[in-house]
Scaffold this motif. Structure first.
Motif, PDB file in Angstrom:
ATOM      1  N   LYS A 171      32.930  32.137  22.149  1.00  9.62           N
ATOM      2  CA  LYS A 171      34.205  32.640  21.649  1.00  9.62           C
ATOM      3  C   LYS A 171      35.289  31.591  21.884  1.00  9.62           C
ATOM      4  O   LYS A 171      35.309  30.914  22.927  1.00  9.62           O
ATOM      5  CB  LYS A 171      34.573  33.940  22.363  1.00  9.62           C
ATOM      6  N   PRO A 172      36.227  31.434  20.967  1.00 13.56           N
ATOM      7  CA  PRO A 172      37.216  30.340  21.062  1.00 13.56           C
ATOM      8  C   PRO A 172      38.130  30.422  22.276  1.00 13.56           C
ATOM      9  O   PRO A 172      38.650  29.400  22.725  1.00 13.56           O
ATOM     10  CB  PRO A 172      38.017  30.477  19.763  1.00 13.56           C
ATOM     11  N   GLN A 173      38.314  31.622  22.820  1.00 18.80           N
ATOM     12  CA  GLN A 173      39.198  31.725  23.981  1.00 18.80           C
ATOM     13  C   GLN A 173      38.482  31.407  25.296  1.00 18.80           C
ATOM     14  O   GLN A 173      39.067  31.497  26.368  1.00 18.80           O
ATOM     15  CB  GLN A 173      39.814  33.131  24.058  1.00 18.80           C
ATOM     16  N   ASN A 174      37.213  31.020  25.207  1.00 22.67           N
ATOM     17  CA  ASN A 174      36.412  30.781  26.400  1.00 22.67           C
ATOM     18  C   ASN A 174      35.954  29.328  26.503  1.00 22.67           C
ATOM     19  O   ASN A 174      35.859  28.617  25.503  1.00 22.67           O
ATOM     20  CB  ASN A 174      35.175  31.689  26.403  1.00 22.67           C
ATOM     21  N   ARG A 175      35.650  28.895  27.723  1.00 20.98           N
ATOM     22  CA  ARG A 175      35.046  27.600  27.987  1.00 20.98           C
ATOM     23  C   ARG A 175      33.948  27.786  29.036  1.00 20.98           C
ATOM     24  O   ARG A 175      34.084  28.607  29.940  1.00 20.98           O
ATOM     25  CB  ARG A 175      36.075  26.597  28.523  1.00 20.98           C
ATOM     26  N   VAL A 176      32.877  27.008  28.898  1.00 19.96           N
ATOM     27  CA  VAL A 176      31.792  27.017  29.873  1.00 19.96           C
ATOM     28  C   VAL A 176      31.637  25.610  30.431  1.00 19.96           C
ATOM     29  O   VAL A 176      31.450  24.654  29.670  1.00 19.96           O
ATOM     30  CB  VAL A 176      30.461  27.491  29.254  1.00 19.96           C
ATOM     31  N   LEU A 177      31.726  25.480  31.748  1.00 23.34           N
ATOM     32  CA  LEU A 177      31.531  24.199  32.426  1.00 23.34           C
ATOM     33  C   LEU A 177      30.203  24.224  33.151  1.00 23.34           C
ATOM     34  O   LEU A 177      29.915  25.157  33.917  1.00 23.34           O
ATOM     35  CB  LEU A 177      32.662  23.933  33.429  1.00 23.34           C
ATOM     36  N   ASP A 212      43.070  15.909  36.953  1.00 24.73           N
ATOM     37  CA  ASP A 212      43.311  15.455  35.581  1.00 24.73           C
ATOM     38  C   ASP A 212      44.159  16.518  34.875  1.00 24.73           C
ATOM     39  O   ASP A 212      43.666  17.594  34.511  1.00 24.73           O
ATOM     40  CB  ASP A 212      41.967  15.262  34.876  1.00 24.73           C
ATOM     41  N   ASP A 213      45.413  16.222  34.652  1.00 30.83           N
ATOM     42  CA  ASP A 213      46.332  17.201  34.064  1.00 30.83           C
ATOM     43  C   ASP A 213      45.927  17.591  32.650  1.00 30.83           C
ATOM     44  O   ASP A 213      46.111  18.743  32.238  1.00 30.83           O
ATOM     45  CB  ASP A 213      47.759  16.645  34.055  1.00 30.83           C
ATOM     46  N   VAL A 214      45.382  16.630  31.890  1.00 33.47           N
ATOM     47  CA  VAL A 214      44.968  16.930  30.515  1.00 33.47           C
ATOM     48  C   VAL A 214      43.830  17.939  30.523  1.00 33.47           C
ATOM     49  O   VAL A 214      43.836  18.924  29.764  1.00 33.47           O
ATOM     50  CB  VAL A 214      44.544  15.638  29.778  1.00 33.47           C
ATOM     51  N   LEU A 215      42.838  17.709  31.372  1.00 39.17           N
ATOM     52  CA  LEU A 215      41.706  18.620  31.463  1.00 39.17           C
ATOM     53  C   LEU A 215      42.152  20.007  31.916  1.00 39.17           C
ATOM     54  O   LEU A 215      41.786  21.031  31.317  1.00 39.17           O
ATOM     55  CB  LEU A 215      40.661  18.059  32.430  1.00 39.17           C
ATOM     56  N   VAL A 216      42.963  20.048  32.956  1.00 33.37           N
ATOM     57  CA  VAL A 216      43.422  21.333  33.481  1.00 33.37           C
ATOM     58  C   VAL A 216      44.281  22.057  32.452  1.00 33.37           C
ATOM     59  O   VAL A 216      44.192  23.275  32.280  1.00 33.37           O
ATOM     60  CB  VAL A 216      44.196  21.123  34.805  1.00 33.37           C
ATOM     61  N   ASP A 234      44.081  21.824  29.163  1.00 34.26           N
ATOM     62  CA  ASP A 234      43.203  22.364  28.118  1.00 34.26           C
ATOM     63  C   ASP A 234      42.468  23.600  28.618  1.00 34.26           C
ATOM     64  O   ASP A 234      42.409  24.623  27.932  1.00 34.26           O
ATOM     65  CB  ASP A 234      42.198  21.308  27.669  1.00 34.26           C
ATOM     66  N   LEU A 235      41.901  23.494  29.816  1.00 35.71           N
ATOM     67  CA  LEU A 235      41.161  24.632  30.364  1.00 35.71           C
ATOM     68  C   LEU A 235      42.078  25.817  30.629  1.00 35.71           C
ATOM     69  O   LEU A 235      41.666  26.975  30.549  1.00 35.71           O
ATOM     70  CB  LEU A 235      40.466  24.217  31.669  1.00 35.71           C
ATOM     71  N   GLY A 236      43.319  25.529  30.940  1.00 34.88           N
ATOM     72  CA  GLY A 236      44.254  26.598  31.285  1.00 34.88           C
ATOM     73  C   GLY A 236      44.535  27.555  30.156  1.00 34.88           C
ATOM     74  O   GLY A 236      45.049  28.653  30.369  1.00 34.88           O
ATOM     75  N   ARG A 237      44.199  27.159  28.926  1.00 34.21           N
ATOM     76  CA  ARG A 237      44.399  28.052  27.777  1.00 34.21           C
ATOM     77  C   ARG A 237      43.182  28.941  27.526  1.00 34.21           C
ATOM     78  O   ARG A 237      43.162  29.716  26.564  1.00 34.21           O
ATOM     79  CB  ARG A 237      44.682  27.220  26.523  1.00 34.21           C
ATOM     80  N   ARG A 276      40.731  28.443  40.321  1.00 28.19           N
ATOM     81  CA  ARG A 276      41.640  29.579  40.543  1.00 28.19           C
ATOM     82  C   ARG A 276      42.880  29.135  41.314  1.00 28.19           C
ATOM     83  O   ARG A 276      43.993  29.609  41.055  1.00 28.19           O
ATOM     84  CB  ARG A 276      40.911  30.683  41.295  1.00 28.19           C
ATOM     85  N   ALA A 277      42.704  28.219  42.268  1.00 25.84           N
ATOM     86  CA  ALA A 277      43.847  27.721  43.035  1.00 25.84           C
ATOM     87  C   ALA A 277      44.823  26.960  42.146  1.00 25.84           C
ATOM     88  O   ALA A 277      46.014  26.859  42.474  1.00 25.84           O
ATOM     89  CB  ALA A 277      43.359  26.823  44.177  1.00 25.84           C
ATOM     90  N   LYS A 278      44.332  26.432  41.033  1.00 24.82           N
ATOM     91  CA  LYS A 278      45.196  25.699  40.106  1.00 24.82           C
ATOM     92  C   LYS A 278      45.753  26.604  39.010  1.00 24.82           C
ATOM     93  O   LYS A 278      46.337  26.130  38.026  1.00 24.82           O
ATOM     94  CB  LYS A 278      44.434  24.524  39.513  1.00 24.82           C
ATOM     95  N   GLY A 279      45.531  27.905  39.185  1.00 21.19           N
ATOM     96  CA  GLY A 279      46.118  28.871  38.269  1.00 21.19           C
ATOM     97  C   GLY A 279      45.283  29.197  37.054  1.00 21.19           C
ATOM     98  O   GLY A 279      45.764  29.874  36.143  1.00 21.19           O
ATOM     99  N   LEU A 280      44.031  28.750  36.998  1.00 15.59           N
ATOM    100  CA  LEU A 280      43.178  29.008  35.846  1.00 15.59           C
ATOM    101  C   LEU A 280      42.403  30.307  36.038  1.00 15.59           C
ATOM    102  O   LEU A 280      42.082  30.699  37.178  1.00 15.59           O
ATOM    103  CB  LEU A 280      42.182  27.860  35.633  1.00 15.59           C
ATOM    104  N   GLU A 281      42.075  30.951  34.941  1.00 16.12           N
ATOM    105  CA  GLU A 281      41.204  32.118  34.977  1.00 16.12           C
ATOM    106  C   GLU A 281      39.771  31.603  34.920  1.00 16.12           C
ATOM    107  O   GLU A 281      39.330  31.083  33.891  1.00 16.12           O
ATOM    108  CB  GLU A 281      41.490  33.053  33.803  1.00 16.12           C
ATOM    109  N   ALA A 282      39.057  31.713  36.005  1.00 17.11           N
ATOM    110  CA  ALA A 282      37.713  31.134  36.073  1.00 17.11           C
ATOM    111  C   ALA A 282      36.772  32.078  36.810  1.00 17.11           C
ATOM    112  O   ALA A 282      37.186  32.805  37.726  1.00 17.11           O
ATOM    113  CB  ALA A 282      37.754  29.782  36.782  1.00 17.11           C
ATOM    114  N   ASP A 283      35.501  32.054  36.381  1.00 11.61           N
ATOM    115  CA  ASP A 283      34.438  32.817  37.035  1.00 11.61           C
ATOM    116  C   ASP A 283      33.208  31.929  37.128  1.00 11.61           C
ATOM    117  O   ASP A 283      33.113  30.895  36.447  1.00 11.61           O
ATOM    118  CB  ASP A 283      34.099  34.084  36.251  1.00 11.61           C
ATOM    119  N   SER A 284      32.257  32.338  37.963  1.00 11.68           N
ATOM    120  CA  SER A 284      30.988  31.612  38.068  1.00 11.68           C
ATOM    121  C   SER A 284      29.837  32.576  37.815  1.00 11.68           C
ATOM    122  O   SER A 284      29.987  33.797  37.953  1.00 11.68           O
ATOM    123  CB  SER A 284      30.849  30.979  39.452  1.00 11.68           C
TER     124      SER A 284
END
Length: 524
Positions: free
Chosen positions: A391-397, A448-452, A454-457, A478-486
């Protein structure tokens, strides 16, 4: 309060406080059982074989947790004017004014207590006073100013009270209700608990405690040897003073003591530490009193006069006061005693890494989270993986190594291989070295501010081999304010569910311009 002549006759044996005035009863010594008197076991008493028994009077067990509660109660009772007094001001290094603030609220409904004290007061003690709601004003000059020095905070507090009818300055240094509180309460408690008492020992600060106890026992049992303890010249223990600084104190302390001992800080902190570890939790001034008692007993034994202190039963019963708690002085224990007194902290290097919080809700089961990232369970089950789109609103690392990533990965994944992560690497939570390396590497990557940005959206899902490294990464994100899960269990969990089997691979263009590999297998 109950009249002192009735004291100790209405002991609250159940130690329960009822009614709208329950807190007042809880603070009132006349409504409480006596504070504990605890004999030291033989291994803490080097004079046990000499017929000496030593008891700690646990003044720390009052609700205010220190010996100054009794003076605070007695001084405020005689100085607060109901419906008129709205502020208490006192020069105090800690225990007295903290007790006053609680007593003022509980017993008199006065919420404004202000502390004047030295600018050399420790940060821990200042924070403790703020914790108890005190308004603090610092003063320069000596940490223990002479009471009559017009330049110091003691006289400043006195002058402010004289200028307003609504301000009370109890002035523990000149107020006879300070020492008389121990005539009223502490002395009678000890005498009722241990009528066999032969030696009484207390430290000398304002000298209120020793003056009151010494005066009381001179009246009820003159044979009791009264020992006052002062700090050794040039040394310092929180609370008591050196003998030289006792000169300007106006209380009748000289008539209340038979012997003076001077004690250093190292012994004081050592005895306090030993008492605490044995279950008698008390501060450095308590160890200070015990050392003073030991010194006096040692001199008596060397002179052959120790037996002269004994009572009719041939035993010498000694009481020393435990005055306060150790917690506000923790840093000073380490400074005074050195590291040899304390066990080293294993894996201490972890204090500098893995500093962010974790949350169980961020560690997701694969069958729960994959439909959220890729679609409904029905479409996932019925479609080959090559046709499933993130889905476009998601990212997988994916944190695995490149070869393992290209062999198989979730559709649309981005590979961020960590050098410290491999198929056979130990979990970061079982190997502190791995955790340290991973956290440092993750912090560097996500600087990396660019990476963060992009991921932040997006909502980010992190995958690794076993789930643990992804869990660390999620904490960092999560500490950098991103919505992330594992994914709990990582790639191994995916394989357990039948996801990620060995199949022919096709490639497609993934997010952030990454080339990703897609195995044509169903998710179920």
């Amino acid at each position: 309060m109950i009249n002192s002549s009735e004291k100790m006759t209405n002991v609250n044996e159940r130690n329960v406080y009822f009614g709208t005035d329950s807190l007042k009863k809880y603070f009132d010594p006349d409504c409480q059982p006596p504070l504990p008197l605890v004999e030291l076991p033989p291994h803490l008493n080097p004079y046990h074989q000499d017929g000496v028994r030593i008891y700690a009077k646990m003044m720390t067990m009052h609700p205010a947790n220190n010996v100054k509660a009794m003076p605070a109660l007695n001084m405020l009772e005689s100085s607060v004017v109901p419906n008129k007094t709205d502020r208490i001001i006192e020069y105090s290094s800690g225990s007295t004014v903290i007790s006053m603030s609680m007593v003022a609220r509980v017993m008199h409904g006065v919420n404004d207590t202000r502390a004047f004290l030295s600018n050399k007061t420790s940060d821990a003690k200042l924070k403790l006073m703020q914790f108890f709601g005190l308004d603090i004003t610092l003063f320069g000059g000596p940490s223990q100013p002479e009471p009559l020095d017009e330049r110091g905070g003691i006289q400043n507090a006195r002058r402010m009270a004289l200028e307003s009818e609504t301000i009370v300055n109890p002035n523990q240094y000149e107020n006879n209700n300070n020492w008389q509180s121990h005539v009223r309460w502490t002395g009678p408690q000890i005498f009722k608990q241990l009528p066999e008492i032969n030696v009484l020992c207390a430290g000398m600060g304002t000298s209120g405690t020793m003056t009151g106890l010494g005066t009381y026992f001179k009246g009820v049992k003159p044979s009791v040897s009264r020992l006052g303890v002062c700090t050794a010249p040039g040394d310092r223990v929180p609370g008591p003073r050196s003998y030289a600084l006792m000169r300007p104190v106006e209380f009748p302390w000289k008539a209340a003591v038979d012997t003076i001992e001077e004690v250093g800080s190292s012994e004081s902190y050592t005895h306090s530490l030993n008492l605490c570890r044995e279950g008698l939790v008390c501060g450095p001034s308590s160890g200070f009193n015990l050392q003073g008692l030991f010194q006096m007993l040692a001199k008596r034994k060397a002179a052959g006069t120790l037996s002269e202190l004994a009572g009719p039963d041939g035993t010498t019963h000694c009481v020393f006061l435990c005055c306060d708690l150790p917690y506000q002085y923790i840093d000073e224990y380490f400074q005074k005693l050195g590291e040899q007194q304390f066990h080293p902290i294993r894996n201490e290097h972890l204090k500098k890494v893995d500093l962010h919080r974790y949350d169980e809700s961020w560690e997701r089961d694969a069958l729960e989270v994959l439909p959220q990232f890729y679609g409904s369970p029905r479409s996932l089950a019925q479609s080959p993986l090559s046709e499933i789109v993130l889905k476009p609103q998601n990212r997988v690392l994916d944190l695995r190594q490149k070869d393992d990533f290209h062999a198989w990965h979730l559709p649309g994944s981005v590979n961020l291989p960590l050098s410290s992560v491999g198929p056979h690497s130990p979990s970061p939570f079982s190997d502190p070295g791995v955790l340290e390396a991973q956290w440092v590497e993750l912090e560097k990557i996500f600087k990396d501010d660019v990476l963060v940005s992009d991921l932040g959206r997006h909502h980010v899902l992190v995958v690794c081999y076993d789930g643990d490294s992804a869990r660390v990464a999620t904490s960092v994100l999560r500490a950098k304010g991103l919505e992330a899960d594992s994914v709990r269990g990582g790639h191994r969990a995916l394989r357990m569910y039948g996801i990620g089997s060995e199949n022919p691979i096709s490639t497609t263009k993934g997010p952030l311009g990454a080339t990703v590999s897609v195995a044509a297998v169903p998710l179920e």
